[in-house]
Enzyme design. Structure first.
Site, PDB file in Angstrom:
ATOM      1  N   THR A  52      21.924 -36.701   3.422  1.00 18.78           N
ATOM      2  CA  THR A  52      22.044 -35.935   2.179  1.00 18.78           C
ATOM      3  C   THR A  52      23.269 -35.035   2.219  1.00 18.78           C
ATOM      4  O   THR A  52      23.987 -34.892   1.231  1.00 18.78           O
ATOM      5  CB  THR A  52      20.768 -35.103   1.948  1.00 18.78           C
ATOM      6  N   LEU A  84      22.544 -25.848  -0.673  1.00 22.18           N
ATOM      7  CA  LEU A  84      21.155 -25.446  -0.377  1.00 22.18           C
ATOM      8  C   LEU A  84      20.981 -23.927  -0.380  1.00 22.18           C
ATOM      9  O   LEU A  84      20.273 -23.372   0.460  1.00 22.18           O
ATOM     10  CB  LEU A  84      20.692 -26.031   0.965  1.00 22.18           C
ATOM     11  N   SER A 122      21.126 -35.774  14.193  1.00 22.27           N
ATOM     12  CA  SER A 122      20.959 -36.218  15.583  1.00 22.27           C
ATOM     13  C   SER A 122      22.253 -36.213  16.365  1.00 22.27           C
ATOM     14  O   SER A 122      22.310 -35.748  17.505  1.00 22.27           O
ATOM     15  CB  SER A 122      20.361 -37.634  15.613  1.00 22.27           C
ATOM     16  N   GLU A 160       0.817  -1.203   0.000  1.00 23.22           N
ATOM     17  CA  GLU A 160       0.000   0.000   0.000  1.00 23.22           C
ATOM     18  C   GLU A 160       0.857   1.263   0.000  1.00 23.22           C
ATOM     19  O   GLU A 160       0.543   2.243  -0.688  1.00 23.22           O
ATOM     20  CB  GLU A 160      -0.930   0.008   1.231  1.00 23.22           C
ATOM     21  N   ALA A 170      21.852 -47.712  -5.832  1.00 21.37           N
ATOM     22  CA  ALA A 170      22.010 -48.364  -4.535  1.00 21.37           C
ATOM     23  C   ALA A 170      23.202 -47.806  -3.774  1.00 21.37           C
ATOM     24  O   ALA A 170      23.213 -47.765  -2.538  1.00 21.37           O
ATOM     25  CB  ALA A 170      22.156 -49.869  -4.725  1.00 21.37           C
ATOM     26  N   GLU A 192      14.335 -30.940   0.966  1.00 23.34           N
ATOM     27  CA  GLU A 192      15.193 -31.550  -0.057  1.00 23.34           C
ATOM     28  C   GLU A 192      16.034 -32.604   0.641  1.00 23.34           C
ATOM     29  O   GLU A 192      17.059 -32.283   1.246  1.00 23.34           O
ATOM     30  CB  GLU A 192      16.089 -30.500  -0.724  1.00 23.34           C
ATOM     31  N   ALA A 252      17.949 -42.679  -6.616  1.00 21.87           N
ATOM     32  CA  ALA A 252      19.412 -42.795  -6.568  1.00 21.87           C
ATOM     33  C   ALA A 252      19.785 -44.249  -6.782  1.00 21.87           C
ATOM     34  O   ALA A 252      18.979 -45.152  -6.551  1.00 21.87           O
ATOM     35  CB  ALA A 252      19.950 -42.303  -5.229  1.00 21.87           C
TER      36      ALA A 252
END
Length: 370
Positions: free
Chosen positions: A198, A206, A235, A55, A166, A303, A164
Site C-alpha cells: 500500500t 496515514l 519485511s 472527575e 488489476a 488500512e 482496485a
C-alpha cells in the site's frame, strides 16, 4: 434515590465521554457529571494524556462538590500515574455518592477505586448503563482483558466487491464524505497498520487532517494534535526514504523480518524499527499486536490491501470490518475485497451486522467478526 435522575445523568456522562474519543488515548475516554439537589454543578471528560481525568475536570468546574453525587462512566482510578488518584480527589471534595457505569478492568484499579470510596464512607453504586459504557471504550476493555486492543479494518469497494483495478489503481472508489468519515476513524485510533504494498502503490501519509474531520475547530485541533502511530509491515525494509510515512508528520514503526539487517539510511530516518519473526505466512501478526498493546494502543485501524486484511482475519486477530460501498462497478478483473482462500461453505467466516448507514453517495457497513 431517583432512578430517573440517575439514568439521565449517566446518559449525560456517556455523552461527555464520547467528546474525548479523539484525544484521550491511551487513557480511556471517561465522562463525569456532579449533581447536587437535582442540579448539575460540574461536568468534564478526560483530557489528552497527562492532563486531568474526567472527575478532576468536573470537580474543578463545580468548585464546591460537598454532598454531591458523581456520575462516572468508568470506575475512578485508585493509583498514581501522570495524575493523582481520582477516588481520593472525590473523597477529599466531600462527594457523598458515586454512581459508576462499569468497573475498570485495569489490574491497577479493578475494584480498588470502589473499595477506597466505600472505605471513606461514600455511597457507591456500580453497573448503571454498563453495556452502554463498555461500548464507548471497547478497545481499552479489550486490551485490559485479552492483552490486545480492538482491531478494525477499513475497506472501500465497488458494488461488485472490488477494491482496485488489476493495475492497482484505487483512488478514488468512494466519495469525499466517506473519506471524511475515514479521517474520524483515524482520529479515534491509537495506531494505523498498513503493508508495504500500500505504501509503494499509494504513498499514503496515514495522518489525521483536521480540516477533513468535519468536527468543531477545537475538537479537530485536539484530534490532530495526537497523531496515531503509523505501522508499516515491511519485511525487507523497502520503504522509500522519501515516502510520506517517513515525513515526521506522525510517529512511524517499520516492522521487518528479524533476519534482515536495518540499513543505516533507515536508522537515520524518522521511524523506529521492530524486528518480527517471519514464516511462510508472513510476519508474526500476533507478536505485532502484543507489541502494540505494550505501547498502550487501544484502537487499531488497518488500512491496507486484501492480503494483510485476509491474513489478520485468518489469524483470528480482526474484530471488526468497516466497509464503504460505492455505487460503481469495477469488473471481474479488478482486485477482490480481501484474500481469503476458503474452499467449502463450512469454512465461511460468520459476521454480525453492527451498523449500516449512508455516507454521502456511499454506504458504510460495519460488521463484527464472530
Amino acid at each position: 434515590m431517583d432512578t430517573q435522575l440517575d439514568s439521565r445523568m449517566m446518559a449525560r456522562a456517556l455523552q461527555l465521554a464520547r467528546r474525548g474519543q479523539y484525544s484521550a488515548m491511551p487513557n480511556p475516554h471517561v465522562g463525569c457529571v456532579l449533581v447536587r439537589d437535582g442540579h448539575v454543578i460540574g461536568e468534564g471528560f478526560t483530557c489528552p494524556a497527562g492532563g486531568n481525568h474526567a472527575e478532576i475536570e468536573a470537580l474543578q468546574a463545580a468548585g464546591d462538590a460537598s454532598g454531591a453525587t458523581a456520575y462516572v462512566t468508568l470506575e475512578p482510578c485508585s493509583h498514581r500515574g501522570k495524575t493523582g488518584p481520582c477516588a481520593d480527589a472525590l473523597v477529599q471534595a466531600g462527594v457523598a455518592r458515586v454512581v459508576v457505569a462499569v468497573s475498570d478492568p485495569n489490574p491497577l484499579v479493578s475494584g480498588r477505586g470502589l473499595e477506597r470510596l466505600r472505605a471513606a464512607g461514600v455511597a457507591v453504586d456500580c453497573g448503571l448503563m454498563e453495556s452502554e459504557a463498555r461500548a464507548v471504550i471497547p478497545g481499552y476493555i479489550a486490551r485490559m482483558t485479552r492483552g490486545r486492543g480492538r482491531v478494525r479494518a477499513k475497506l472501500a469497494m465497488s458494488l461488485d466487491g472490488r477494491t482496485a483495478m488489476a493495475s492497482g489503481e484505487s483512488q478514488w472508489i468512494t466519495g469525499a464524505a466517506a473519506r471524511r468519515d475515514v479521517q474520524r476513524l483515524r482520529a479515534m485510533s491509537c495506531a494505523i497498520v498498513t503493508g508495504i504494498g500500500t505504501v509503494l502503490a499509494d504513498n499514503c501519509a496515514l495522518t489525521v487532517r483536521p480540516g477533513e474531520l468535519g468536527l468543531e475547530p477545537e475538537a479537530a485541533q485536539l484530534a490532530a494534535g495526537r497523531q496515531p502511530l503509523r505501522v508499516v509491515l515491511d519485511s525487507r525494509l523497502q520503504t522509500p526514504l522519501d515516502a510520506k510515512v517517513l515525513d515526521g508528520g506522525a510517529p512511524t514503526l517499520l516492522c521487518h523480518d528479524q533476519a534482515v539487517d536495518v540499513p543505516e539510511s533507515i536508522l537515520a530516518a524518522e521511524a523506529r524499527c521492530l524486528a518480527l519473526h517471519r514464516d511462510a505466512a508472513g510476519l508474526d501478526l500476533a507478536g505485532l499486536m502484543g507489541e502494540l498493546a505494550a505501547q498502550q494502543c487501544n484502537e487499531i485501524l488497518v488500512e491496507s490491501g486484501p492480503r494483510l486484511v485476509g491474513a489478520l482475519l485468518q489469524a483470528g486477530l480482526l474484530d471488526e470490518l468497516v466497509v464503504y460501498i460505492a455505487p460503481a462497478l469495477l469488473g471481474d478483473r479488478a482486485r477482490p475485497l480481501l484474500e481469503l482462500p476458503l474452499q467449502a461453505m463450512s469454512e465461511k467466516v460468520q459476521l454480525s451486522w453492527e451498523d449500516v448507514r449512508k455516507v454521502g453517495t456511499d454506504w458504510r457497513f460495519t460488521a463484527i467478526v464472530l
